[in-house]
Design an enzyme around this catalytic site. Structure first.
Site, PDB file in Angstrom:
ATOM      1  N   CYS A 102     -48.859  -4.205 -15.343  1.00 60.24           N
ATOM      2  CA  CYS A 102     -47.493  -4.564 -14.967  1.00 60.24           C
ATOM      3  C   CYS A 102     -46.643  -4.611 -16.229  1.00 60.24           C
ATOM      4  O   CYS A 102     -47.073  -5.189 -17.235  1.00 60.24           O
ATOM      5  CB  CYS A 102     -47.496  -5.932 -14.283  1.00 60.24           C
ATOM      6  SG  CYS A 102     -45.865  -6.489 -13.765  1.00 60.24           S
ATOM      7  N   HIS A 144     -47.564  -3.437  -5.022  1.00 61.10           N
ATOM      8  CA  HIS A 144     -47.342  -4.191  -6.262  1.00 61.10           C
ATOM      9  C   HIS A 144     -45.849  -4.464  -6.460  1.00 61.10           C
ATOM     10  O   HIS A 144     -45.446  -5.604  -6.742  1.00 61.10           O
ATOM     11  CB  HIS A 144     -47.916  -3.381  -7.434  1.00 61.10           C
ATOM     12  CG  HIS A 144     -47.687  -3.972  -8.785  1.00 61.10           C
ATOM     13  ND1 HIS A 144     -48.712  -4.349  -9.625  1.00 61.10           N
ATOM     14  CD2 HIS A 144     -46.534  -4.245  -9.471  1.00 61.10           C
ATOM     15  CE1 HIS A 144     -48.199  -4.836 -10.746  1.00 61.10           C
ATOM     16  NE2 HIS A 144     -46.888  -4.778 -10.685  1.00 61.10           N
ATOM     17  N   GLU A 145     -45.032  -3.418  -6.283  1.00 61.86           N
ATOM     18  CA  GLU A 145     -43.586  -3.602  -6.482  1.00 61.86           C
ATOM     19  C   GLU A 145     -42.985  -4.492  -5.398  1.00 61.86           C
ATOM     20  O   GLU A 145     -42.119  -5.322  -5.666  1.00 61.86           O
ATOM     21  CB  GLU A 145     -42.872  -2.250  -6.540  1.00 61.86           C
ATOM     22  CG  GLU A 145     -43.343  -1.310  -7.640  1.00 61.86           C
ATOM     23  CD  GLU A 145     -43.448  -1.963  -9.003  1.00 61.86           C
ATOM     24  OE1 GLU A 145     -42.621  -2.839  -9.317  1.00 61.86           O
ATOM     25  OE2 GLU A 145     -44.380  -1.633  -9.751  1.00 61.86           O
ATOM     26  N   HIS A 148     -43.317  -8.066  -6.129  1.00 58.94           N
ATOM     27  CA  HIS A 148     -42.337  -8.611  -7.083  1.00 58.94           C
ATOM     28  C   HIS A 148     -41.113  -9.179  -6.357  1.00 58.94           C
ATOM     29  O   HIS A 148     -40.486 -10.123  -6.833  1.00 58.94           O
ATOM     30  CB  HIS A 148     -41.865  -7.530  -8.061  1.00 58.94           C
ATOM     31  CG  HIS A 148     -42.772  -7.317  -9.235  1.00 58.94           C
ATOM     32  ND1 HIS A 148     -43.083  -8.305 -10.137  1.00 58.94           N
ATOM     33  CD2 HIS A 148     -43.430  -6.211  -9.673  1.00 58.94           C
ATOM     34  CE1 HIS A 148     -43.880  -7.825 -11.075  1.00 58.94           C
ATOM     35  NE2 HIS A 148     -44.118  -6.551 -10.813  1.00 58.94           N
TER      36      HIS A 148
HETATM   37 NI    NI Z   1     -45.299  -5.283 -11.984  1.00 60.11          NI
END
Ligand code: NI
Length: 180
Positions: A102, A144-145, A148
């Site tokens: 990341c 993953h995004e 966030h």
């Molecule tokens: Ni990330």
């Protein structure tokens, strides 16, 4: 266009739930997306979410690079894509460990358990609906995004923290590619 400063783990913007984008076609959203793409490419990342550049809005950019995907039909290399106000849903029961890094946790990588296959949808900067089914790296980067946007970092999803380490150090002892 401009290269934006990337928030690192410890900054509270990475831990809050981001807000929906009211007008995906607004000029300031287009400018943000263009800057995020430039920032992602400058940093050598394959995904970047708005909270990572200190903007708590629900959008991210990503790209599945050639040579990194599993090669499955739903995990082919892609051009840079933007997803605004995304919804991501797992497809099937297949959950696998994959290595992730990341840009907000530089120098480290860890093994994360995620659904291998997802369905996602959202809109782009022209307010055009985007929808796809993805597997492997493509599914991993989208999850993953999207995490966030909910204040979740990949380390929070790791089942085994012994599989967290500095990329340089781990490269000396193993060859962690796309598989754990
Ligand atoms: Ni990330």
């Amino acid at each position: 266009m401009a290269i934006l400063k990337i928030a690192r783990m410890g900054h509270p913007v990475l831990l809050r739930r981001a807000d929906p984008v009211d007008d995906p076609g607004a000029a300031e959203v287009r400018r943000l997306v263009a800057d995020m793409i430039e920032t992602m490419q400058d940093a050598g990342g394959i995904g970047l979410a708005a909270p990572q550049v200190h903007v708590p809005l629900r959008l991210f950019v990503f790209q599945v690079p050639a040579g990194r995907s599993s090669g499955e039909p739903d995990d082919q290399p892609t051009s840079v894509r933007v997803l605004i106000n995304p919804v991501v849903e797992p497809v099937g029961e297949d959950v696998r460990l994959r290595w992730e890094g990341c840009l907000s946790i530089p120098g480290l990588r860890g093994a994360v358990a995620r659904p291998w296959r997802v369905r996602y949808r959202g809109v782009d900067c022209d307010r055009v609906p985007v929808a796809a089914e993805a597997a492997g790296l493509h599914a991993g980067v989208v999850q993953h995004e999207n995490d966030h946007l909910d204040g979740v970092l990949y380390t929070m999803r790791m089942p085994d923290l012994s599989l967290l380490g500095f990329t340089e150090e781990m490269a000396r002892f193993a060859a962690p590619g796309g598989q754990v």
